[in-house]
Design an enzyme around this catalytic site. Structure first.
Site, PDB file in Angstrom:
ATOM      1  N   HIS A 232      33.363  21.743  12.331  1.00  0.00           N
ATOM      2  CA  HIS A 232      33.019  20.464  11.703  1.00  0.00           C
ATOM      3  C   HIS A 232      34.251  19.595  11.441  1.00  0.00           C
ATOM      4  O   HIS A 232      34.583  19.282  10.301  1.00  0.00           O
ATOM      5  CB  HIS A 232      32.221  20.694  10.419  1.00  0.00           C
ATOM      6  CG  HIS A 232      30.819  21.140  10.688  1.00  0.00           C
ATOM      7  ND1 HIS A 232      30.391  22.440  10.523  1.00  0.00           N
ATOM      8  CD2 HIS A 232      29.747  20.454  11.145  1.00  0.00           C
ATOM      9  CE1 HIS A 232      29.105  22.541  10.844  1.00  0.00           C
ATOM     10  NE2 HIS A 232      28.684  21.343  11.235  1.00  0.00           N
ATOM     11  N   HIS A 236      33.865  17.078  16.579  1.00  0.00           N
ATOM     12  CA  HIS A 236      32.404  17.184  16.522  1.00  0.00           C
ATOM     13  C   HIS A 236      31.781  15.804  16.269  1.00  0.00           C
ATOM     14  O   HIS A 236      30.796  15.440  16.914  1.00  0.00           O
ATOM     15  CB  HIS A 236      31.980  18.178  15.437  1.00  0.00           C
ATOM     16  CG  HIS A 236      30.518  18.119  15.106  1.00  0.00           C
ATOM     17  ND1 HIS A 236      29.523  18.454  16.012  1.00  0.00           N
ATOM     18  CD2 HIS A 236      29.869  17.730  13.965  1.00  0.00           C
ATOM     19  CE1 HIS A 236      28.336  18.285  15.444  1.00  0.00           C
ATOM     20  NE2 HIS A 236      28.520  17.843  14.202  1.00  0.00           N
ATOM     21  N   HIS A 272      28.499  11.153  10.153  1.00  0.00           N
ATOM     22  CA  HIS A 272      27.451  12.081   9.725  1.00  0.00           C
ATOM     23  C   HIS A 272      27.925  13.415   9.141  1.00  0.00           C
ATOM     24  O   HIS A 272      27.152  14.088   8.463  1.00  0.00           O
ATOM     25  CB  HIS A 272      26.451  12.332  10.860  1.00  0.00           C
ATOM     26  CG  HIS A 272      26.848  13.473  11.740  1.00  0.00           C
ATOM     27  ND1 HIS A 272      27.783  13.341  12.744  1.00  0.00           N
ATOM     28  CD2 HIS A 272      26.474  14.781  11.743  1.00  0.00           C
ATOM     29  CE1 HIS A 272      27.952  14.507  13.331  1.00  0.00           C
ATOM     30  NE2 HIS A 272      27.175  15.406  12.745  1.00  0.00           N
ATOM     31  N   ASP A 273      29.171  13.820   9.373  1.00  0.00           N
ATOM     32  CA  ASP A 273      29.675  15.071   8.779  1.00  0.00           C
ATOM     33  C   ASP A 273      30.995  14.851   8.043  1.00  0.00           C
ATOM     34  O   ASP A 273      31.757  15.814   7.838  1.00  0.00           O
ATOM     35  CB  ASP A 273      29.880  16.139   9.869  1.00  0.00           C
ATOM     36  CG  ASP A 273      28.623  16.977  10.118  1.00  0.00           C
ATOM     37  OD1 ASP A 273      27.821  17.144   9.177  1.00  0.00           O
ATOM     38  OD2 ASP A 273      28.442  17.444  11.260  1.00  0.00           O
ATOM     39  N   ASP A 403      23.301  15.918  17.465  1.00  0.00           N
ATOM     40  CA  ASP A 403      23.996  16.853  16.585  1.00  0.00           C
ATOM     41  C   ASP A 403      23.951  18.290  17.108  1.00  0.00           C
ATOM     42  O   ASP A 403      24.870  19.073  16.854  1.00  0.00           O
ATOM     43  CB  ASP A 403      23.368  16.775  15.185  1.00  0.00           C
ATOM     44  CG  ASP A 403      24.285  17.317  14.093  1.00  0.00           C
ATOM     45  OD1 ASP A 403      25.508  17.430  14.345  1.00  0.00           O
ATOM     46  OD2 ASP A 403      23.779  17.617  13.001  1.00  0.00           O
TER      47      ASP A 403
HETATM   48 ZN    ZN Z   1      27.010  17.526  12.751  1.00  0.00          ZN
END
Ligand code: ZN
Length: 428
Positions: A232, A236, A272-273, A403
């Site tokens: 992560h 990614h 998103h992360d 994802d």
């Molecule tokens: Zn992700």
């Protein structure tokens, strides 16, 4: 019932002389049409007068026209049951039983005939981990890097080194090798890929912001991904952005979404992360981490990614890509971004998939078989465009697919990703 009445009386009704209450009381009195308000309220220990009171409030509730769609559905089925043969009525009973549960779109895990291994693996991924407390307290250290990137980054897009430009030429291909980009950019692939992709989709134009602002924003977001995570990290994020851009380029998706949706999807993929600690939601909840406490054990990471991204974006006008759009646009865009990032939470996986299959996939497939002409695409997508709810489902599915798309990439890339996620889990 008596107990209920009693406690109601004790808590609310005894000695209640407020004007508004008394007024509705007087209007709906069933016992004495021209009741003296004072005389009734003074009899508060007397059951019939309480009952009168209860009827009046029930009447008020029923006169309200707030009815959920599911209530209408249940009423329709109830009515249909009355004149149905017994077998149909029984089947409808089972339907009603299912409809009355709250989790209509989530499958029930761990039923007895399921393979225990499957239940365990899927359960571990999908629950908030309340079942297995390890007692191994880990407190998530808050090392959020709110300061701006100290890493060197391009001053303008024309400053991008030739080797990166060359690599990015292949950016529109599904087989694009993100690890090569990671290597040549010194683990900062998100800024470079972001600049290229956002330019292709006219994001600066839509947001009416300068390329400098966009670049500063990408730098801040990328700096808040942890390069120490084996999976992560910002590679990614860049990978998910890449897949999202790829899907957005498909005719059918393009025809179903508006420019605002495209911009929202690209921003959502990018953030998103952000600030992912390399630990799962289950882990954070079980450890009683600061984030889990802050978000009440509910969509902990996803809530954090979204909230932090908006904080980082709006706290400094140098990187605020939203500073020039009007309030309504901003609200719509923000809503769409939040919805997409929250959709990446795995506890809601089957809910999102099932809604998508029922609302988009099945209707599209049936329309395809009924109309044999090749040009029927426009009809399907036009139907979607007219329904914002359907656009929402497509956007959710798009970021979810992006994802978890690792296994759909060329095998060598898939193997690298698999190694990285395993390593991260192992470290946890
Ligand atoms: Zn992700």
């Amino acid at each position: 019932h008596r107990q209920l009445y009693k406690s109601h009386r004790d808590e609310k009704y005894t000695g209640d002389n407020s004007q508004s209450e008394s007024h509705s009381f007087k209007c709906k009195n069933r016992r004495k049409d021209s009741a003296d308000v004072k005389s009734i309220t003074s009899q508060s220990s007397d059951a019939p007068s309480l009952q009168t009171r209860r009827y009046s409030s029930m009447a008020r509730i029923h006169s309200m026209t707030i009815e959920a769609p599911i209530t209408k559905v249940i009423n329709i089925i109830n009515a249909a049951q009355e004149n149905s043969p017994i077998t149909v009525a029984e089947a409808l009973d089972r339907v009603l039983e299912i409809l009355r549960t709250t989790e209509l779109y989530s499958p029930q895990l761990g039923t007895k005939d399921e393979d225990p291994h499957t239940s365990d693996l899927v359960g571990g991924l999908m629950t908030d981990g309340l079942r297995r407390l390890s007692g191994n307290e880990y407190v998530f250290s808050k090392n959020t890097n709110l300061s701006h990137s100290h890493l060197s980054a391009p001053n303008t897009i024309s400053d991008v080194p030739p080797c990166i430009t060359q690599l990015l030429d292949n950016e529109e291909s599904w087989d694009f090798n993100i690890f090569e980009l990671e290597a040549v950019t010194n683990k900062r692939p998100l800024v470079y890929l972001g600049l290229k992709v956002f330019a292709r989709f006219g994001v600066s134009e839509f947001l009416n912001c300068s390329e400098a602002t966009l670049r500063a924003w990408l730098q801040v977001i990328e700096a808040n991904y942890h390069s120490s995570n084996s999976y992560h990290n910002s590679t990614h994020a860049a990978d998910v952005l890449h897949a999202t851009a790829f899907f957005l380029g498909k005719e059918r998706v393009k025809g179903s979404l508006d420019h605002l949706d495209e911009v929202a999807a690209l921003i959502a993929a990018t953030i998103h992360d952000v600030d992912h600690p390399g630990r799962t939601n289950s882990f954070l909840c079980n450890a009683g981490s600061e984030l889990a406490v802050l978000y009440n054990d509910t969509a902990v990471l996803e809530s954090h990614h979204t909230a932090l991204a908006f904080q980082l974006t709006t706290k400094d006008s140098k990187c605020n890509i939203f500073k020039n759009i009007d309030r309504n646009h901003y609200r719509t865009l923000r809503q769409a971004i939040i919805d997409m990032v929250l959709a990446t939470e795995m506890t809601k996986h089957f809910e999102h998939v099932n809604k998508f299959v029922n609302s988009i996939n099945k209707p599209m497939a049936s329309e395809e078989t009924s109309s044999h002409s090749e040009g029927s695409d426009c009809e399907c997508t036009a139907n979607i465009k007219n329904f914002p709810d359907n656009q929402t489902l497509i956007k959710r599915m798009m970021i979810k697919c992006a994802d978890v798309a690792n296994p759909c990439r060329p095998l060598e890339l898939c193997i690298e990703w698999a190694g990285r996620i395993s390593e991260e889990y192992f470290a946890q």
